[in-house]
Design a protein around this motif. Sequence first.
Motif, PDB file in Angstrom:
ATOM      1  N   SER A 132      77.636  15.818  50.122  1.00  0.00           N
ATOM      2  CA  SER A 132      78.322  15.162  48.971  1.00  0.00           C
ATOM      3  C   SER A 132      79.159  15.920  47.889  1.00  0.00           C
ATOM      4  O   SER A 132      80.146  15.256  47.305  1.00  0.00           O
ATOM      5  N   LEU A 133      78.952  17.263  47.748  1.00  0.00           N
ATOM      6  CA  LEU A 133      79.731  18.117  47.098  1.00  0.00           C
ATOM      7  C   LEU A 133      81.149  18.443  47.910  1.00  0.00           C
ATOM      8  O   LEU A 133      82.197  18.758  47.360  1.00  0.00           O
ATOM      9  N   ALA A 134      81.070  18.281  49.320  1.00  0.00           N
ATOM     10  CA  ALA A 134      82.115  19.122  50.214  1.00  0.00           C
ATOM     11  C   ALA A 134      83.153  17.698  50.702  1.00  0.00           C
ATOM     12  O   ALA A 134      83.846  18.070  51.195  1.00  0.00           O
ATOM     13  N   ASP A 135      82.966  16.696  50.099  1.00  0.00           N
ATOM     14  CA  ASP A 135      83.830  15.616  50.421  1.00  0.00           C
ATOM     15  C   ASP A 135      84.538  15.051  49.199  1.00  0.00           C
ATOM     16  O   ASP A 135      84.542  15.540  48.206  1.00  0.00           O
ATOM     17  N   ASP A 136      85.132  13.980  49.227  1.00  0.00           N
ATOM     18  CA  ASP A 136      85.838  13.322  48.226  1.00  0.00           C
ATOM     19  C   ASP A 136      85.301  12.860  47.017  1.00  0.00           C
ATOM     20  O   ASP A 136      85.622  12.642  46.185  1.00  0.00           O
TER      21      ASP A 136
END
Length: 286
Positions: A132-136
Amino acid sequence: MQGNTFSVKDYIVTEEPYYEPVGNEIEIFEMAFRLRRPLALLGPTGCGKTALATYMAYKLRKDIQERDASVLFPYIEVPCHEDITVNDLVGRHGFDGVWQPGPLYLGAKYGGIVLLDEVVEARKDAIVMINSLADDRRHLPVVKNREILVPLDHFMLVVCYNPGYQIKSKDLKPSTRQRFVTLDMDYPSQEIETKILCKKTGINEEQAKYFVSFANNIRKGAKENNELNLQEGASTRLLVMASEFYQEQKRLGKKPDIKEIARVTIFNPISSEDTNRRTLEEMLKW
């Protein structure tokens, strides 16, 4: 006696670390940061992955503080292992009920760079948690606090690992891997690696070239897998150690013992097998 408690300010890189670019990695790192994209650094052990991240933590903070001097921009490096949990990364409540923030929580709250070193060694549930931190979406679910933390624009997630000796079961899942801008790194060219040794240790150029040439022979032997059975060759990190030992023996007024230096800083660290060490000692005579 009590241990020291670190604050966020203790994680700020205030002095410029030495880093020698080998390509356009600084430009790619900066673009990923501006676009708020996470970055994966892949490459062999000791090739400069964390050195790059540390340098960029200094450079990006300096650029940001020219516009806003109040920005802290910490650099938090987390060595991952098979026992690391979601709570270790996000945070937990202590026995006194006080919230103890983890590195991802601190990074999201204050900005800066959080680097997960050897991320593939972490537990699967901990790795999936970073999606969740690594996508939009760019948010961090904090279940223990019943909150969802939206990171500052100047927060960046960086992961690094060595794909060369990892088994498939320890690779990142495609659903995680495809969220990251990915930069392949390798050992520097002979010219640049020689320059790094001279700059970092003060060793003379002729001896630096000797160590680098020897390391390149080991790397070639490790890849061809003829007489050497090595997971990896000699890293730039090991060459820096060898150069430091060379300089220290000179400082003590001794004639540097190349064989002894190579044994304790190169041979022994890369292999515990007697056959490999004998082969390496023969290579040293070339």
